[in-house]
Design a protein around this motif. Structure first.
Motif, PDB file in Angstrom:
ATOM      1  N   ASP A  69       0.851  10.625 -66.555  1.00 42.48           N
ATOM      2  CA  ASP A  69       0.907  11.323 -65.244  1.00 42.48           C
ATOM      3  C   ASP A  69       1.852  10.409 -64.382  1.00 42.48           C
ATOM      4  O   ASP A  69       1.426   9.906 -63.360  1.00 42.48           O
ATOM      5  CB  ASP A  69      -0.532  11.292 -64.645  1.00 42.48           C
ATOM      6  N   ALA A  70       3.152  10.526 -64.719  1.00 44.35           N
ATOM      7  CA  ALA A  70       4.083   9.992 -63.768  1.00 44.35           C
ATOM      8  C   ALA A  70       5.527  10.564 -64.031  1.00 44.35           C
ATOM      9  O   ALA A  70       5.855  11.482 -64.827  1.00 44.35           O
ATOM     10  CB  ALA A  70       4.260   8.415 -64.478  1.00 44.35           C
ATOM     11  N   THR A  71       6.365  10.086 -63.107  1.00 45.83           N
ATOM     12  CA  THR A  71       7.806  10.438 -63.237  1.00 45.83           C
ATOM     13  C   THR A  71       8.597   9.279 -64.073  1.00 45.83           C
ATOM     14  O   THR A  71       8.026   8.022 -63.757  1.00 45.83           O
ATOM     15  CB  THR A  71       8.399  10.444 -62.108  1.00 45.83           C
ATOM     16  N   MET A  72       9.595   9.530 -64.643  1.00 45.02           N
ATOM     17  CA  MET A  72      10.207   8.403 -65.542  1.00 45.02           C
ATOM     18  C   MET A  72      11.575   8.675 -65.788  1.00 45.02           C
ATOM     19  O   MET A  72      12.051   9.897 -65.996  1.00 45.02           O
ATOM     20  CB  MET A  72       9.455   8.230 -66.771  1.00 45.02           C
TER      21      MET A  72
ATOM     22  N   ASP B 227      15.713   7.888 -70.313  1.00 44.11           N
ATOM     23  CA  ASP B 227      15.818   6.857 -71.299  1.00 44.11           C
ATOM     24  C   ASP B 227      14.363   6.335 -71.731  1.00 44.11           C
ATOM     25  O   ASP B 227      14.195   6.151 -72.857  1.00 44.11           O
ATOM     26  CB  ASP B 227      16.823   5.570 -71.130  1.00 44.11           C
ATOM     27  N   GLU B 228      13.684   6.245 -70.611  1.00 41.43           N
ATOM     28  CA  GLU B 228      12.067   6.023 -70.881  1.00 41.43           C
ATOM     29  C   GLU B 228      11.381   6.888 -71.494  1.00 41.43           C
ATOM     30  O   GLU B 228      10.492   6.849 -72.333  1.00 41.43           O
ATOM     31  CB  GLU B 228      11.319   5.450 -69.725  1.00 41.43           C
ATOM     32  N   LEU B 229      11.574   8.113 -71.201  1.00 43.07           N
ATOM     33  CA  LEU B 229      10.835   9.292 -71.878  1.00 43.07           C
ATOM     34  C   LEU B 229      11.304   9.364 -73.259  1.00 43.07           C
ATOM     35  O   LEU B 229      10.579   9.509 -74.374  1.00 43.07           O
ATOM     36  CB  LEU B 229      11.410  10.539 -71.278  1.00 43.07           C
TER      37      LEU B 229
ATOM     38  N   ASP C 131       9.931  14.559 -64.393  1.00 41.77           N
ATOM     39  CA  ASP C 131       8.568  14.477 -64.006  1.00 41.77           C
ATOM     40  C   ASP C 131       7.707  14.888 -65.157  1.00 41.77           C
ATOM     41  O   ASP C 131       7.624  16.174 -65.542  1.00 41.77           O
ATOM     42  CB  ASP C 131       8.460  15.405 -62.666  1.00 41.77           C
ATOM     43  N   ALA C 132       6.963  14.281 -65.572  1.00 42.75           N
ATOM     44  CA  ALA C 132       6.048  14.494 -66.696  1.00 42.75           C
ATOM     45  C   ALA C 132       4.619  14.899 -66.243  1.00 42.75           C
ATOM     46  O   ALA C 132       3.891  15.248 -67.094  1.00 42.75           O
ATOM     47  CB  ALA C 132       5.863  13.035 -67.643  1.00 42.75           C
TER      48      ALA C 132
END
Length: 258
Positions: free
Chosen positions: A43-46, A49-51, A34-35
């Motif tokens: 402003d999203a969850t990811m 690996d995407e982070l 949760d970023a």
């Protein structure tokens, strides 16, 4: 924390960690971060690996990076083994780069360096004080020191096979630059912070602009501190002060920097 990824062909501690990370972040249920609470990140969850991809190709200020790693370290400490693997996976591009730099020219130690870099990072991830700034740098510094211990121990473990008989003076500068910096700090010639500054920016991946922002000083001021410390170390090498037993601080007038 953008870092070039070095490809490892053999299976080592770092490649094993990468395999575990891939399994952790694959469909249908990748581990998600949760970023949204972190200023500067989307402003999203990811998925993790995407982070990691985002961090590889985008540069963030020290406040964002610190808060991100506080969250990852907290998750690793409080939310179980999956988050330990996840946090390590996010750091793997940087850890692989550090390990490759340490083991360059020392291929027979590559496996041990990989293991120690990972162990050093993991220990810091579990124990480092999360409140002070420069958390990401401190985690990487712990990994670097741990990996360097492998090659430092090897510096004097055996004589080369073609060493001629008879005595001769050792070749200066008597070891890896990181070792010289440690000896200079131990002798009180420069401060430990100055040694870390030189090592992190000259031999590691830290940008002096990022360190300056984290410390609330200008980059030019930090470069001046580094230059003063480097001159002290260079003069000590020329005098031979770093080639023998370390004398206690105060045996001569010393200069500290940083």
């Amino acid at each position: 924390m953008a870092t070039t990824t070095h490809v490892r062909t053999a299976e080592t501690a770092l490649t094993t960690a990468e395999t575990a990370f891939v399994l952790l972040t694959c469909e249908p249920a990748p581990l998600v971060f949760d970023a949204r609470p972190i200023p500067g990140l989307p402003d999203a969850t990811m998925p993790l690996d995407e982070l990691r991809t985002l961090l590889l190709f985008q540069r963030y200020d020290s406040d964002t990076t610190d808060e991100l790693w506080r969250q990852l370290a907290h998750h690793a400490r409080e939310w179980g083994p999956a988050w330990v693997v996840g946090a390590i996976g996010v750091a793997l591009p940087a850890l692989t780069h550090l390990a490759a730099k340490i083991s360059r020219g020392r291929a027979r130690h590559a496996d041990d360096v990989d293991s120690e870099v990972l162990a050093g990072f993991l220990h810091a991830l579990r124990t480092a004080d999360l409140a002070p700034p420069r958390l990401w740098l401190r985690l990487c510094w712990a990994a670097w020191r741990s990996g360097m211990a492998v090659v430092k121990a090897d510096d004097g473990e055996e004589l080369p096979l073609d060493l001629p008989s008879g005595s001769r003076s050792p070749r200066m500068p008597y070891g890896h630059p990181d070792l010289l910096l440690g000896r200079a700090a131990a002798a009180g010639l420069i401060s430990a912070d100055a040694a870390e500054l030189i090592s992190a920016t000259r031999f590691g991946d830290a940008l002096i602009e990022h360190l300056a922002a984290a410390q609330g000083v200008t980059a030019s001021a930090l470069r001046m501190r580094r230059r003063r410390a480097e001159r002290v170390v260079a003069a000590a090498v020329v005098r031979g002060d770093l080639s023998g037993p370390i004398r206690s601080p105060g045996h001569r007038e010393t200069a500290t920097a940083g």
